[in-house]
Every structure is written in C-alpha cells, then in structure tokens.
Design an enzyme around this catalytic site. Structure first.
Site, PDB file in Angstrom:
ATOM      1  N   ARG A   1      12.351   7.093  -9.301  1.00  0.00           N
ATOM      2  CA  ARG A   1      13.631   6.900  -9.160  1.00  0.00           C
ATOM      3  C   ARG A   1      13.788   5.353  -8.827  1.00  0.00           C
ATOM      4  NH1 ARG A   1      16.576  11.519  -8.541  1.00  0.00           N
ATOM      5  NH2 ARG A   1      15.325  13.400  -7.930  1.00  0.00           N
ATOM      6  N   ALA A   2      15.017   4.828  -9.019  1.00  0.00           N
ATOM      7  CA  ALA A   2      15.042   3.410  -8.647  1.00  0.00           C
ATOM      8  C   ALA A   2      15.049   3.153  -6.966  1.00  0.00           C
ATOM      9  CB  ALA A   2      16.616   2.888  -9.241  1.00  0.00           C
ATOM     10  N   VAL A   3      14.360   2.068  -6.674  1.00  0.00           N
ATOM     11  CA  VAL A   3      14.462   1.918  -5.379  1.00  0.00           C
ATOM     12  C   VAL A   3      15.305   0.427  -5.153  1.00  0.00           C
ATOM     13  CG1 VAL A   3      13.346   1.329  -3.236  1.00  0.00           C
ATOM     14  CG2 VAL A   3      12.183   2.721  -4.835  1.00  0.00           C
ATOM     15  N   THR A   4      14.994  -0.557  -5.845  1.00  0.00           N
ATOM     16  CA  THR A   4      15.819  -1.657  -5.718  1.00  0.00           C
ATOM     17  C   THR A   4      16.492  -1.944  -7.180  1.00  0.00           C
ATOM     18  OG1 THR A   4      13.961  -3.085  -6.392  1.00  0.00           O
ATOM     19  CG2 THR A   4      14.347  -2.954  -4.166  1.00  0.00           C
ATOM     20  N   SER A   5      16.321  -1.240  -8.342  1.00  0.00           N
ATOM     21  CA  SER A   5      17.013  -1.387  -9.362  1.00  0.00           C
ATOM     22  C   SER A   5      18.163  -0.623  -9.480  1.00  0.00           C
ATOM     23  CB  SER A   5      15.930  -1.226 -10.644  1.00  0.00           C
ATOM     24  OG  SER A   5      15.571   0.053 -10.718  1.00  0.00           O
TER      25      SER A   5
ATOM     26  N   GLY B   1      10.923  -4.730 -13.792  1.00  0.00           N
ATOM     27  CA  GLY B   1      11.583  -5.783 -13.621  1.00  0.00           C
ATOM     28  C   GLY B   1      12.677  -6.264 -14.696  1.00  0.00           C
TER      29      GLY B   1
ATOM     30  N   SER C   1      -2.998   0.881  -8.779  1.00  0.00           N
ATOM     31  CA  SER C   1      -1.914   1.983  -8.621  1.00  0.00           C
ATOM     32  C   SER C   1      -1.411   2.537  -9.948  1.00  0.00           C
ATOM     33  CB  SER C   1      -0.594   0.957  -8.085  1.00  0.00           C
ATOM     34  OG  SER C   1       0.471   1.591  -8.092  1.00  0.00           O
TER      35      SER C   1
ATOM     36  N   ASP D   1       2.289  -8.385  -4.704  1.00  0.00           N
ATOM     37  CA  ASP D   1       2.147  -7.329  -5.422  1.00  0.00           C
ATOM     38  C   ASP D   1       0.643  -7.781  -6.223  1.00  0.00           C
ATOM     39  OD1 ASP D   1       2.089  -5.090  -7.054  1.00  0.00           O
ATOM     40  OD2 ASP D   1       3.964  -5.673  -8.103  1.00  0.00           O
TER      41      ASP D   1
ATOM     42  N   LYS E   1       8.513  -9.549 -13.402  1.00  0.00           N
ATOM     43  CA  LYS E   1       7.431  -9.432 -12.600  1.00  0.00           C
ATOM     44  C   LYS E   1       6.463 -10.436 -12.887  1.00  0.00           C
ATOM     45  CE  LYS E   1       7.735  -5.230 -10.404  1.00  0.00           C
ATOM     46  NZ  LYS E   1       7.351  -3.699 -10.150  1.00  0.00           N
TER      47      LYS E   1
END
Lengths: 492, 492
Positions: B191-195, B164, B260, B252, B284
C-alpha cells in the site's frame, strides 16, 4: 486531522505521541515523523509512534514531555527539523558550518531528536571524523547551550583527565597545591558511572560536594579553590544527552570528546587548562601517536576558544596510587598531602600541578608547596569551606570492615595491573555507592612476588559483596604475574 | 539487586524497563544498557531507561513488550548483545560475516536493539557500503527470518519496481498478460505510505486484496496469478523494522535495498524476477550509471540466491499514465486492458511483460495477448477469484465528484512533470484513503500548450480537500512550462 488527546504515563526523552496506524496512514505518516499539534494556545511538535493497542482511531496519546496538551487538537504532518538534514549532510561526509552545528546542538538540548537521529549523529561524527573547524564550532555551540560561571580573576586554572585509570586521584592534591600557590582553581568533577569512584565521590568522603554556582563562588573566594560536583551546576547539558547515544556503541568520536571537555571548561570560565591524557593497555587511548594527536587538537581548539591548554600525556597502563574506591582513595589523598602516601600518586600530582602553575604563569614550586604542608593546610581550608571537618585524620577514614586478601598463585614478577578488571572488582565490592568498598593494591608493575604474597586486599561493607568481589578477583586475575624473563604471554 | 516490578502503560518496540537513577548508579548502569531480570520462570533481558519521576527507588517499571514479569525480581547488569558488537565492527568498516549478519537480523526481528543501535546499523551500512558478499548473506538472513510461500511450478514469475514514479500502475496489466500466457505470477504488492497510491490501493478499487497464504494459493491455482496486498502474508518482517530507522534520515543504503527486495522475492518462492529501476530527476536513482550498478547487484545477488533476475532501467523523470490516485489509476489500468488508455502506460506494461516472459522462458507475445483481449479476460478472472466484480466497467470507476482544473499560466512547452509534487497534490486531495481523490494529467513532457489550456484536473471527495490541493498545485507548479527553445531554468 482532528484527534482527541489522551495522556499516557511514560517519561520519554523526546516529545513522543502515539497514533493509531489507520490515522497515520490517512496523514501519510511513518513512525518517527513529526506532526504539528494545534491547540488553542499554539502549536507544538510531536514525534509519531504507531500503536494499534494503546490508542483507538481518533485518539492521540500524549506523553508528558510534550507539555500541557489536551482536548481535541488538529494534527498535521510537519517537516523534519533542519538539524536532521544537517545530520544527513554529515553522513554524506560534508563538513558542517557553524550555524548547522548550532542547530544540531540546540535541537539535542531541547530533546527534539529521536534516538534513531541521535544515533545517526554520533555515527556520522565517528565515521566521517570532524574537522578542526567543526570541533571548534561544536565546542562553542555546546558551551553556549548551558549555564556559565564568570570570574574577576584574569587567570582561572583548571584540569581535566580523559579517564580510564583506576585510583589516579590527583585532582584534590593538585587543586590544593595550585590554590595554595595563589592561583584561582574552581574545580568541578564528576561522579563515577562505570568506574569505582569519581573525584566527586572521593571528595564526598571529606565534605559535601553538591555546590551551586553561588556556593562555588563563596568557597573559591575564601580559598582560591573548590572541589565540587559538576552535576549541581548545569555547565554542559548537551553533553550528557550525546553521551547517552555514544555509550551503547562505545563510540567516543575524537572531535566530540575535545568539544565536550573544552565546552565545559569554557562555561566554567577557565582560562588555563591542563588535560591529562593517560594512554596504554586498557585506557581510553591506546598509543602514544593517538595521544599526541588528541593533545594537538585540544591545544588548537582551546586556542580558538581563547583558552591556554597544556596537555600531559601520562602512563595509563596501570592504576595510580594504592587505593581504589572512595574511602581508600581519600586515604591516599590525605597521605600524600601529609607527606607520605603512594609514590606514583605523589609524583604525578606534583608534576601535573607544576605544569598547570607554569601554564598559568605562576612562579611557584609545587613540590615545595606539598612538602611544606601548605597544600595540606589549603586542602583543609577547602574541606572546611565546603562544610566538612577540616581536622579529619587518616584513622577516621575507615574502609569497609569486611576484608579479604588475594595472594599470588606463583613466584614471579607483576607484569600488568588491569584498570578495567580492578574497577570491576571494586564495583562488585560495592564502590562507589558503599564508600568504604574497594581494594588496596600491594604491588606495582615490576615488583617481584613470591607465591602466597598478598596482591590486593578487598574491602566491602557486607559479607556477600566481599565474597562476590573476591571470587571475581580470583577468576579474572587483575594482577598478572609471570616468571622473571618470561616473554610468552599466552598460547592461544 | 532486588527490585519490585510495576507495570507501565507504554507500547515500546524494544523491551524497555525504567529504573530510578539511584538504583542504576548502584549497578553502574547507563541508559540503554541491558539488564538480566530474574523471575521464578526464568531470565529475560531488558533495556534500561532512567526516570526519577515515574519510578521510585526499589521499583522496576516493566513495559508490555517484556512479557509477563511481576513481583520482586533480581536485576543484574547484562552484556550487550553480540549484534551490537557486529554493528560496531561495521561502523569501523570491517566486512561482516554471514553469521554476524544472521545475528543482527535475528535481533532486529526480535526487537532486541534500541533505536540508537538500529540507527547506527543503518548509518554503518550506508556510509561504509556493503560488499556483494554481505548483500548476499543479508538477503538470505532476511528471507529466513519470515514466512515463506512455496509452489509446485518450476517457473514462478515476479516483478518489483523500486518506486518513486507517480501513476506507473504497470503491475496489474503485466500480471494479467503474464498469467494469460500461462506463467505463474503470484504478485504481492504494498500500500502507499508516502505516495498517492500503491498497487494494493489501486487493486482494492476492483476487489479485496488482503489475502492470506491459503487464499493466494487458491487464486493462483484458478488464474495463474494474483494481485494481493503483501502485508497479509508476513514475508519479510525484518524489512519494516529496518525501514523504520531508514525513513527519518531518508537513507536507503544500496545493499539494504537489494537485500530487502530479493529476500521478499525468495520468501515468496519466486524463480524469475523483473526489477523495474526508474531513474531521473525526482526518482530514487538519479543517474543511468547508478541505475546500472544497482541492476548488476540485483542480478548477482539473485544469482547467488538461485533466482534469475532481469532488470529494466526505465525513464523515471515524470509520471507514467494519466491518473494519479487509486480510482484514477484503476481507470488507466482498465482502459489499457480494454485496448485504449495512456500510451506510455500501455507501452511500458507490454515491454516489461515481454521481458518477464522471455526471462521466464515463455514463448509468448505480450502485445498480442493485450490486443487480443486475453489479458483483460485474465484480469477479470483474477478480480473475480479475489472476490470482486469481474464485469466492472469504466463508468463504474467514479473519481471524487469535487473537481477543479489547473490551467497553463503562459504559452510554452511542458518541460517537466514532477513526481514528488504530483504526489503531494494527490495526497492533499485525499489519496489514497479517499480512493476517488487524486489528479488527471492532461499533458506529457514535450507537449506544446497555450495559456489557459488545462494542465491537470484535481479530484477530491470533499470541497475543503479540493481547495487545499488546488492551492498547492497553483503554488508549487508540478507541471513546468517554458517558452519554446528556452534553456534558462531559473536565475538564482
């Protein structure tokens, strides 16, 4: 990002597009994210799924739900719909406003939500419960989302049963009585999905039932009533889509149930509605307290929508009537209308009809209308108006010719007849697709039986179905017998 | 019912079959019900969708997820999987047992749940919360569902950040310090997904990161550490599938997050783990109290799993470091390792490394290891072992050549630098796919600035991306400035 579209042969409910994982990563897209897809003729919204097998980088696979999209398109990330934020809000147990529920209902109708989101909506309504205000708004939103019928008459009577009881074919009898009393009662009913017969399946034994709005109007003008299948008029298109997400988890949130029933009644133009709420083991509502609470909600929400609602809490612990399955139930209906037939079905139909007549302000005696034969005459009028044979006799209603009778394994008293198991036996015999399939019950709860006495007769249209159903009936024991005065049910 | 199979070109996640509505009605099937499909070689389970367009009556369209099914097959209704009953149980707020969670995790791994059911699982865990016992069982189930790494060493150190915060590339520095201190630290990252960049994206600027289990073992044997991409080893396959259902609703659930993270750490063979929990506006976790609660759960569940967990609650209200985007973050990392670089990144990395060293029982001084250059040497060893150039210099790490600087619109003090907005600007500039794209921050919270002073410099690899990112930065104001002593934030 510019992508080239390819068609893909899949009938998704929502507007799915498939992208290669590498293109999705470039745009920062997760599965189930939305994208704007820009074409020459405008922009449409797709829901992303990833596939590195079915599409190459640079391609966008487009399903037919998306409409006509082809050639090279511009794909950009799109925000999630506002309705998803509102579902999120409900998950956090905040009450939803009218316009928020409108938005959710609208997006469900347009298939704009993914299954994950639809599942979340149903769970949020189930776990966090709905307030009375939410149920009211939801009913209105759902009613506004479909077709509507409208009537000149000031009083339009209607009836709904929340279901769960086998046999229980009161509707044709009630409609015949109420219509004969001069009250308008344009009844639409459903077909069976998991039961052995819906009212529409049973009525189809007598006459066609898939009437459109115009045909319904004509039949009602001629007879005061109708007994049509609701699926041919699109009164609450959102309902089926919500049920799709409720069924896999057997969720039936209270508020959603009330909204679902009353939105359809409002769309149908009904002003006075009787809701039959059976409760007991194996039916949808298990206790009297729950049944009362549900009844109160029906009344209050109905009031808000400008409808007068009466509720009948009825005994739902066992089947009503003798037959289960389209033809066998049609026989019960015609018998009762002709002055004989199963006593419980006759009595329940008359009681419900009387309540609805009183609710609708009609000064009439339901029992007298039935006994005088006026209800039978009116039923025959409706059958004729819908295109059936008005002179049909019991001997023409022939159940499946393959039959076998299940007998009592011991002396005792019938203590329980299980709705769910009776349904399963009738369905295995072929009901409702084979109209003659089903079963006849020879005893009711409380009857004394001796070993070897017939308990039920199963009918099927072919021998293999008959064998399967009989097998099931012998294994599952839908009719339970115990020695007199025995209170022990099972030792576990 | 016997149906003839037809193949359909669709890559569904779950084993979907399409049936005609009339066949489904005959079998009493709803959409999303299960069916047994009997073939010569055995029985498989499919999830039903209805389509009257894509299949004819008598046909069964089979998607490739179902494996090899063809010819005429026998289709019968199947019960729903036990895991769906357990999800239903959790919706009703009953605590789940170990074997019930095992079953759910197993069915998620095998893609046996529909999206509606998966959405319901996530919602149930979110609304009804998870007990400590549930979180423990869930962690174990998830760890058992994937590949595992195992090590000879008694102490295997590891680190995780719940994310975050932009920039914040502490991991390469920390791993270099800990490995230089002689502690085994086989780090896998995402790896980044949304960052704008994940640690794997940043490390890829230096060397290859997609190492399989064997390559990881070799690099760790040579250097004590590694900085690999976790996606090349399948440590927690269930996690991605659950995240798929969490993301659309931004759910989340606390317990799911702990399970997780710790299931992956257990699969990785880690014994001593530091969890970085940043909190503050835009991260977050929003409050210190929530951060503490999360930390306690991490520790207790870790204890149960036989791992020693230490948590660092850190300031997450603003980016850490100067650069955001793969190359720009790589420059920060190399600068800090070389003895200069952004002070906040250096200090945070040393602090975290020291905590992890203490947790792992190593008697070493993280600050000294960094200052002495031993951490830089070890970093270069790891880069070399992974196949990169160990002698890389700052001047070889070139950010995107198109650049523009955004300046302060007024005199004042920097009061907030927004992680989410900084991310968005960097992504619009092309990060992480264009490694040189991103931005450099020229000021931190508390700095005084004059109108016209540079706030941040945006880098891109092409002019149009640069224009889009600059536009966004000027509109969204990721760096907020207020006059000194002003406490009013906004008047609404």
């Amino acid at each position: 990002m510019e992508l080239t579209t390819v068609d893909i042969d899949i009938g998704t409910r929502s507007p799915t597009v498939l992208m290669h994982g590498s293109d999705a990563a470039t745009l920062g897209l997760h599965p189930l994210d939305r994208v704007h897809i820009g074409t020459d003729s405008g922009t449409v919204v797709g829901i992303v799924e990833l596939s590195d097998e079915l599409v190459d980088p640079g391609e966008l696979a487009v399903t037919r739900r998306l409409g006509h999209v082809d050639g090279v398109v511009e794909v950009t990330p799109a925000p999630r719909p506002a309705s998803v934020e509102f579902i999120r809000k409900k998950l956090d147990d905040d009450e939803l406003e009218r316009d928020e529920l409108d938005r959710i209902v609208h997006d469900i109708r347009e298939d704009r939500l993914s299954d994950v989101e639809l599942g979340a909506y149903v769970c949020a309504m189930y776990i966090n419960d709905t307030s009375l205000a939410e149920t009211m708004h939801l009913s209105e939103s759902m009613a506004n989302a479909g077709e509507t019928l409208s009537w000149q008459e000031e009083v339009v009577a209607d009836k709904h049963c929340i279901g769960g009881v086998s046999g229980n074919r009161t509707t044709p009898i009630l409609v015949a009585i109420v219509a004969a009393a001069g009250v308008t009662v344009p009844k639409t009913s459903s077909r069976a999905v998991t039961s052995a017969a819906g009212t529409a399946d049973t009525m189809e034994v007598f006459c066609p039932v898939d009437l459109d709005a115009k045909a319904i109007r004509r039949v009602v003008t001629e007879t005061n009533g109708c007994l049509a299948w609701g699926g041919a008029v699109n009164l609450s298109p959102v309902d089926d889509k919500i049920i799709r997400a409720e069924t896999p988890l057997s969720l039936d949130p209270h508020g959603q149930l009330v909204a679902s029933v009353l939105s359809k009644k409002q769309s149908a133009g009904s002003t006075h509605v009787l809701v039959d709420i059976p409760y007991g083991e194996g039916s949808k509502v298990s206790s009297l307290a729950d049944a009362r609470e549900l009844a109160h909600d029906f009344r209050r929400v109905g009031d808000h929508l400008g409808m007068t609602i009466d509720c009948a809490i009825t005994d739902g612990g066992a089947p009503i009537g003798r037959g289960v399955g389209p033809v066998l139930e049609a026989r019960d209906v015609l018998s009762v209308l002709s002055g004989s037939g199963p006593g419980d079905l006759r009595r329940k139909s008359v009681r419900l009809a009387q309540i609805l007549l009183e609710c609708a302000g009609a000064d009439a005696d339901a029992g007298e209308i039935l006994e005088s034969g006026r209800a039978l005459d009116r039923f025959r009028d409706i059958v004729a108006a819908q295109g059936g044979d008005p002179d049909v006799t019991l001997s023409e209603l022939v159940p499946g010719r393959h039959e076998r009778t299940v007998t009592a394994g011991r002396d005792g008293v019938v203590t329980h007849v299980d709705n769910r198991l009776i349904n399963e036996v009738a369905r295995r015999a072929g009901a409702p697709r084979a109209p003659g399939a089903g079963l006849e019950l020879h005893h009711r709860v409380g009857d004394a039986v001796a070993r070897g006495d017939p308990l039920c007769t199963i009918h099927a249209e072919d021998e293999s179905r008959l064998a399967e159903a009989t097998d099931h009936a012998e294994r599952a024991e839908p009719v339970r017998i115990r020695p007199p005065d025995e209170t022990l049910v099972e030792r576990v």
